[in-house]
Structure formats: structure tokens, C-alpha cells
Design an enzyme around this catalytic site. Structure first.
Site, PDB file in Angstrom:
ATOM      1  N   ASN A 184     -71.700  21.156  32.891  1.00 55.85           N
ATOM      2  CA  ASN A 184     -71.379  22.462  33.476  1.00 55.85           C
ATOM      3  C   ASN A 184     -72.443  22.759  34.530  1.00 55.85           C
ATOM      4  O   ASN A 184     -73.568  23.097  34.194  1.00 55.85           O
ATOM      5  CB  ASN A 184     -71.372  23.526  32.361  1.00 55.85           C
ATOM      6  CG  ASN A 184     -71.109  24.922  32.905  1.00 55.85           C
ATOM      7  OD1 ASN A 184     -70.856  25.096  34.107  1.00 55.85           O
ATOM      8  ND2 ASN A 184     -71.166  25.911  32.024  1.00 55.85           N
ATOM      9  N   LYS A 208     -72.547  25.151  36.550  1.00 57.59           N
ATOM     10  CA  LYS A 208     -72.746  26.608  36.738  1.00 57.59           C
ATOM     11  C   LYS A 208     -72.815  26.929  38.233  1.00 57.59           C
ATOM     12  O   LYS A 208     -72.167  26.248  39.028  1.00 57.59           O
ATOM     13  CB  LYS A 208     -73.973  27.066  35.946  1.00 57.59           C
ATOM     14  CG  LYS A 208     -73.877  26.680  34.458  1.00 57.59           C
ATOM     15  CD  LYS A 208     -74.862  27.374  33.569  1.00 57.59           C
ATOM     16  CE  LYS A 208     -74.671  26.907  32.132  1.00 57.59           C
ATOM     17  NZ  LYS A 208     -75.562  27.571  31.183  1.00 57.59           N
ATOM     18  N   HIS A 240     -66.810  30.948  28.600  1.00 57.51           N
ATOM     19  CA  HIS A 240     -68.247  30.667  28.470  1.00 57.51           C
ATOM     20  C   HIS A 240     -68.985  31.972  28.173  1.00 57.51           C
ATOM     21  O   HIS A 240     -68.604  33.038  28.674  1.00 57.51           O
ATOM     22  CB  HIS A 240     -68.762  30.029  29.764  1.00 57.51           C
ATOM     23  CG  HIS A 240     -70.135  29.457  29.619  1.00 57.51           C
ATOM     24  ND1 HIS A 240     -71.256  30.249  29.635  1.00 57.51           N
ATOM     25  CD2 HIS A 240     -70.560  28.188  29.420  1.00 57.51           C
ATOM     26  CE1 HIS A 240     -72.326  29.475  29.459  1.00 57.51           C
ATOM     27  NE2 HIS A 240     -71.926  28.221  29.317  1.00 57.51           N
ATOM     28  N   GLU A 248     -71.593  33.142  29.328  1.00 61.31           N
ATOM     29  CA  GLU A 248     -72.055  33.853  30.538  1.00 61.31           C
ATOM     30  C   GLU A 248     -70.936  34.697  31.130  1.00 61.31           C
ATOM     31  O   GLU A 248     -71.178  35.774  31.671  1.00 61.31           O
ATOM     32  CB  GLU A 248     -72.609  32.838  31.549  1.00 61.31           C
ATOM     33  CG  GLU A 248     -73.967  32.316  31.106  1.00 61.31           C
ATOM     34  CD  GLU A 248     -74.286  30.889  31.554  1.00 61.31           C
ATOM     35  OE1 GLU A 248     -73.615  30.368  32.464  1.00 61.31           O
ATOM     36  OE2 GLU A 248     -75.223  30.299  30.978  1.00 61.31           O
ATOM     37  N   GLU A 287     -71.239  26.889  21.397  1.00 59.46           N
ATOM     38  CA  GLU A 287     -72.460  27.122  22.174  1.00 59.46           C
ATOM     39  C   GLU A 287     -73.152  28.381  21.656  1.00 59.46           C
ATOM     40  O   GLU A 287     -72.805  29.498  22.080  1.00 59.46           O
ATOM     41  CB  GLU A 287     -72.123  27.310  23.656  1.00 59.46           C
ATOM     42  CG  GLU A 287     -71.526  26.101  24.327  1.00 59.46           C
ATOM     43  CD  GLU A 287     -71.873  26.054  25.812  1.00 59.46           C
ATOM     44  OE1 GLU A 287     -72.487  25.072  26.220  1.00 59.46           O
ATOM     45  OE2 GLU A 287     -71.560  26.999  26.544  1.00 59.46           O
ATOM     46  N   GLY A 337     -79.844  27.462  27.775  1.00 55.04           N
ATOM     47  CA  GLY A 337     -80.881  27.601  28.798  1.00 55.04           C
ATOM     48  C   GLY A 337     -82.241  27.997  28.252  1.00 55.04           C
ATOM     49  O   GLY A 337     -83.129  28.382  29.001  1.00 55.04           O
ATOM     50  N   SER A 351     -78.950  23.633  25.320  1.00 63.61           N
ATOM     51  CA  SER A 351     -80.187  22.851  25.411  1.00 63.61           C
ATOM     52  C   SER A 351     -80.023  21.408  24.940  1.00 63.61           C
ATOM     53  O   SER A 351     -80.926  20.852  24.310  1.00 63.61           O
ATOM     54  CB  SER A 351     -81.334  23.554  24.670  1.00 63.61           C
ATOM     55  OG  SER A 351     -81.614  24.808  25.287  1.00 63.61           O
TER      56      SER A 351
HETATM   57  P1  13P Z   1     -78.040  24.458  28.803  1.00 61.76           P
HETATM   58  O1  13P Z   1     -77.723  23.008  28.570  1.00 61.76           O
HETATM   59  O2  13P Z   1     -78.791  24.701  30.072  1.00 61.76           O
HETATM   60  O3  13P Z   1     -78.667  25.106  27.616  1.00 61.76           O
HETATM   61  O4  13P Z   1     -76.631  25.198  29.045  1.00 61.76           O
HETATM   62  C1  13P Z   1     -75.628  25.033  28.103  1.00 61.76           C
HETATM   63  C2  13P Z   1     -74.382  25.603  28.648  1.00 61.76           C
HETATM   64  O5  13P Z   1     -74.259  26.786  28.860  1.00 61.76           O
HETATM   65  C3  13P Z   1     -73.276  24.668  28.951  1.00 61.76           C
HETATM   66  O6  13P Z   1     -72.089  25.343  29.188  1.00 61.76           O
END
Ligand code: 13P
Length: 259
Positions: free
Chosen positions: A9, A11, A95, A97, A167, A173, A213
Site C-alpha cells: 500500500n 498510500k 483502510h 486511515e 490491521e 506506521g 509494521s
Molecule cells: P505500515 O506497514 O507502515 O505499518 O502500514 C500498514 C498499512 O497501513 C498497510 O495498509
């Protein structure tokens, strides 16, 4: 056995040129991996160029979001048919976010999931609890809610071509991944929810990814868990080398230890 799937992803990152550079180096690094589905999810503006750069490659394309209508007066939205048209096979939906910053609700997630299926796009439905929810023992309830609401109305025929991504919000993150045991516990719960709604046989066909992560050094331990069928990777997918190392770790785990 379920085919493992790892999704990068990206982002909100990368111009078209940056996306092409990234995917070209990834392509050369994973050229020999045939038993893991490898998928990248660039921003909308780079999808077309990345699709061309991926012609005949063992890497597939996902979008990071979708709208549920096919066309019409919906300024700023992208339809499932348009994603198919540009070369996507997958779409990430719900997601955390999007839930957190854009107020996306379970009902909207569900409409997007059903629209994706109508166009034979495979939805990757994200579910996960916040830190506060985990610390107050609400993890199971939150996960069940996200899963049940997300897949409402999805048929037993469609569910095997649905991916669920667990997740935990506190792991995204932060550099703090769920332990393999914590991941397995929630993945087993998700599979039992699917088994209750559909059947044990159908539930065993659904791939459940872990995200939060995931790095080259923790991927193998997470993937070893019986109900962890892949990874949804953020930060570590923004560099070709680290994402390729995760793909290689998944490949090695499946070809040796995980049978
Ligand atoms: P990270 O791997 O940066 O923790 O992000 C995970 C994520 O949100 C994947 O969709």
C-alpha cells in the site's frame, strides 16, 4: 492450500515517474517468485503508467479506494469499472486511515465491497481495533462488527474472492507490529466468523492478511501462523528492496516450513 498474497500500500506517495522507477526495480527483484501473489497499490494518478510498466510481470495492480456507483454526478470519485479498465484486479476498501480521516463508515465500506464484486474486482477489506479498544478488551467485538458489516450481502460464491486484512490501528506506521500470537488469535476469530456465516469449507478458502509494521525481519514469523495468509505492507513497500525481501521471506516460509 491458500495462495499467499502480499500487497504494498503505497498510500499518498510517488509521482508517476517515481512510481514507475519503484515498480521497475521491484519487478526485477521478484522475477523468480511464482508462488506468492504480489500486488502494489499506487495512487490513482499512477495506476495507468504502473499498469503499463507491469505488463507480463508477476505483480498485480490494486487501487487504494473505490466508489460504489458506476457513473454520474459524483465529483471526485472513481468507479469499480474504471479501476478494471485501468488494469486493477484488487481494491483496498475501508483502510483505517479512510475510516479515521475521511469518516468512512461500515455501511460505506459494505457498499464499496459489493460494488467491487459486481465488477469482479477483488476487495481487500481492512478491519482492526484501536489501541484504546484493545486495552479495554473490545478487540473481538470490533473485529466481528467490521467483518460482519463489511461482508453483509456478499454471497458464498463471492467470499472466496474476497481478502480480509487485519490491521490493528496501533500497529500501523508505529514500528510496533502485533506479535505472531496476537495476529493468529484475531485471524482465527475472523475465520470462525466466516465459518458461522457461510461454512467451514468456504471459510478455509478466504485469505486473511496481516498489516501493521510488517518488515523483512518479522514477516516470516507472522506468515508462519496457520491463519495468516499474507501481508498488507505500508512503509516497507515504499522501497523495492524491503518489499522484495518480504516477498522472498513469504516465499521461503511457504516452500519450507509452512505446509
Ligand atoms: P505500515 O506497514 O507502515 O505499518 O502500514 C500498514 C498499512 O497501513 C498497510 O495498509
Amino acid at each position: 492450500m491458500r495462495t499467499p498474497i502480499i500487497v504494498g500500500n503505497w498510500k499518498l506517495n510517488n509521482t508517476i515517474n517515481e512510481a514507475i522507477t519503484l515498480v521497475k526495480s521491484l519487478r526485477s527483484l521478484v522475477v523468480d517468485i511464482a508462488d506468492v501473489e504480489i500486488v502494489v497499490a499506487p495512487v490513482f494518478t499512477a495506476l495507468s503508467a504502473v499498469a503499463q510498466a507491469l505488463a507480463d510481470a508477476n505483480i498485480q495492480l490494486a487501487a487504494q479506494d473505490v466508489f460504489w456507483e458506476d457513473s454520474g454526478a459524483f465529483t471526485g470519485e472513481i468507479s469499480p469499472g474504471m479501476l478494471k479498465d485501468v488494469g486493477c484486479n484488487y481494491v483496498i476498501i475501508g483502510h483505517s486511515e479512510r475510516r479515521q480521516y475521511f469518516g468512512e463508515t461500515d455501511e460505506e465500506v459494505n457498499r464499496k465491497v459489493k460494488a467491487a464484486h459486481t465488477h469482479e474486482l477483488i476487495p481487500i477489506i481492512c478491519v482492526g481495533e484501536s489501541l484504546a479498544e484493545r486495552e479495554t478488551d473490545k478487540t473481538d467485538a470490533v473485529i466481528k462488527d467490521h467483518v460482519l458489516n463489511g461482508i453483509a450481502g456478499v454471497s458464498a460464491d463471492q467470499i472466496p474472492s474476497t481478502v480480509i486484512a487485519y490491521e490493528p490501528v496501533w500497529a500501523i506506521g508505529t514500528g510496533r507490529n502485533a506479535t505472531p500470537d496476537q495476529a493468529q488469535e484475531v485471524h482465527a476469530l475472523i475465520r470462525s466468523v466466516l465459518s458461522d456465516i457461510y461454512s467451514a469449507d468456504v471459510a478455509t478458502q478466504v485469505r486473511i492478511q496481516y498489516g501493521g509494521s510488517v518488515k523483512p525481519d518479522n514477516a516470516a514469523a507472522l506468515i508462519m501462523q496457520p491463519d495468516v495468509d499474507g501481508a498488507l505492507v505500508g512503509t516497507a513497500s515504499w522501497e523495492a528492496e524491503s518489499f522484495a525481501q518480504i516477498a522472498t521471506a513469504v516465499h521461503n516460509t511457504y516452500s519450507t516450513d509452512k505446509t
